[in-house]
Write a protein that holds these residues in place. Sequence first.
Motif, PDB file in Angstrom:
ATOM      1  N   LEU A   5       4.240  30.180  36.625  1.00  0.00           N
ATOM      2  CA  LEU A   5       4.685  30.360  38.001  1.00  0.00           C
ATOM      3  C   LEU A   5       5.928  29.509  38.220  1.00  0.00           C
ATOM      4  CD1 LEU A   5       4.378  31.220  40.999  1.00  0.00           C
ATOM      5  CD2 LEU A   5       2.894  29.205  41.298  1.00  0.00           C
ATOM      6  N   ILE A   6       6.980  30.129  38.726  1.00  0.00           N
ATOM      7  CA  ILE A   6       8.196  29.411  39.096  1.00  0.00           C
ATOM      8  C   ILE A   6       8.280  29.396  40.617  1.00  0.00           C
ATOM      9  CG2 ILE A   6      10.715  29.333  38.966  1.00  0.00           C
ATOM     10  CD1 ILE A   6      10.493  30.906  36.334  1.00  0.00           C
ATOM     11  N   ILE A   7       8.248  28.203  41.190  1.00  0.00           N
ATOM     12  CA  ILE A   7       8.436  28.024  42.629  1.00  0.00           C
ATOM     13  C   ILE A   7       9.896  27.644  42.830  1.00  0.00           C
ATOM     14  CG2 ILE A   7       7.790  26.669  44.658  1.00  0.00           C
ATOM     15  CD1 ILE A   7       5.053  26.224  43.284  1.00  0.00           C
ATOM     16  N   CYS A   9      13.863  27.727  45.003  1.00  0.00           N
ATOM     17  CA  CYS A   9      14.712  27.876  46.178  1.00  0.00           C
ATOM     18  C   CYS A   9      15.223  29.314  46.218  1.00  0.00           C
ATOM     19  CB  CYS A   9      15.883  26.910  46.076  1.00  0.00           C
ATOM     20  SG  CYS A   9      17.154  27.175  47.330  1.00  0.00           S
ATOM     21  N   GLY A  10      15.202  29.918  47.379  1.00  0.00           N
ATOM     22  CA  GLY A  10      15.664  31.297  47.507  1.00  0.00           C
ATOM     23  C   GLY A  10      17.106  31.490  47.089  1.00  0.00           C
ATOM     24  N   ALA A  11      17.899  30.412  47.105  1.00  0.00           N
ATOM     25  CA  ALA A  11      19.299  30.517  46.695  1.00  0.00           C
ATOM     26  C   ALA A  11      19.443  30.770  45.200  1.00  0.00           C
ATOM     27  CB  ALA A  11      20.044  29.242  47.071  1.00  0.00           C
ATOM     28  N   LEU A  12      18.369  30.553  44.441  1.00  0.00           N
ATOM     29  CA  LEU A  12      18.409  30.762  42.991  1.00  0.00           C
ATOM     30  C   LEU A  12      17.686  32.038  42.559  1.00  0.00           C
ATOM     31  CD1 LEU A  12      17.571  27.120  41.784  1.00  0.00           C
ATOM     32  CD2 LEU A  12      19.811  28.106  42.286  1.00  0.00           C
ATOM     33  N   ALA A  13      17.150  32.780  43.521  1.00  0.00           N
ATOM     34  CA  ALA A  13      16.278  33.908  43.198  1.00  0.00           C
ATOM     35  C   ALA A  13      16.949  34.951  42.313  1.00  0.00           C
ATOM     36  CB  ALA A  13      15.772  34.565  44.486  1.00  0.00           C
ATOM     37  N   ARG A  14      18.147  35.371  42.657  1.00  0.00           N
ATOM     38  CA  ARG A  14      18.821  36.428  41.896  1.00  0.00           C
ATOM     39  C   ARG A  14      19.051  35.993  40.451  1.00  0.00           C
ATOM     40  NH1 ARG A  14      24.143  39.836  43.702  1.00  0.00           N
ATOM     41  NH2 ARG A  14      22.726  40.250  45.430  1.00  0.00           N
ATOM     42  N   GLU A  15      19.495  34.764  40.278  1.00  0.00           N
ATOM     43  CA  GLU A  15      19.780  34.273  38.935  1.00  0.00           C
ATOM     44  C   GLU A  15      18.506  34.100  38.112  1.00  0.00           C
ATOM     45  OE1 GLU A  15      23.145  33.999  41.357  1.00  0.00           O
ATOM     46  OE2 GLU A  15      21.199  33.076  41.750  1.00  0.00           O
ATOM     47  N   LEU A  33      11.036  29.972  48.245  1.00  0.00           N
ATOM     48  CA  LEU A  33      11.065  29.408  49.587  1.00  0.00           C
ATOM     49  C   LEU A  33      12.414  29.736  50.229  1.00  0.00           C
ATOM     50  CD1 LEU A  33       9.431  26.003  48.713  1.00  0.00           C
ATOM     51  CD2 LEU A  33       8.496  27.686  50.310  1.00  0.00           C
ATOM     52  N   PRO A  34      12.493  29.750  51.565  1.00  0.00           N
ATOM     53  CA  PRO A  34      13.750  30.132  52.230  1.00  0.00           C
ATOM     54  C   PRO A  34      14.914  29.243  51.826  1.00  0.00           C
ATOM     55  CG  PRO A  34      11.932  30.079  53.796  1.00  0.00           C
ATOM     56  CD  PRO A  34      11.415  29.469  52.531  1.00  0.00           C
TER      57      PRO A  34
END
Length: 203
Positions: A5-7, A9-15, A33-34
């Motif tokens: 499971l990777i928790i 930051c949403g800013a890294l989601a695409r990468e 997370l947002p």
Amino acid sequence: MSSTLIIACGALAREIKAVIAANGWRDVRLECLPADLHNRPDRIPDAVGEKLQRASRHQRIFVAYADCGTGGLLDEVLAEHGAERLPGAHCYDVYAGESVIAALSEQEPGTFYLTDFLVRHFDRLVIQELGIARHPELASLYFGQYRCLVYLSQRDDPALQAAARRAAAGLGLSFEYRHTGYGELATSLVRLVSEPATEGQAT
């Protein structure tokens, strides 16, 4: 391969999704997370802690955050759960490397950084969230001490480069472009998923 499971930051989601797809990882799950928590870093440790509390004890868990302005409080939460995070103080360290960011900061302490995510969402996360859209005079209060905007790109995208240049011009800052790729984000994830599970983790 154990379940991971990777928790994040949403800013890294695409990468992160791109790294998962490129490596064909089928047993890796991503929960985000947002991204706007970065405007309220004091909330990051509790938000990550809640995710960790709900996670299965039989999963390998990795937290895709750097310290991100928490002043070490995130590390305290991670220590309670035996979880690991990305290296560095912030995502700029993750992408460009701590030594590069240190050199850039020494060269020009008044440097504002953007990543692909921040360029795509600059208007919402910076102009709107900081209230500059309603009160343009706030721009000088927030950015008056900055001199340069450095765009650390993950993808070599001319459209994003143009948008970053416009952001710099709008803030009255000089502009510098550096292509970083995924940097330590990719290498950290590959290392985590590839290393053998330890006692107590899923196998």
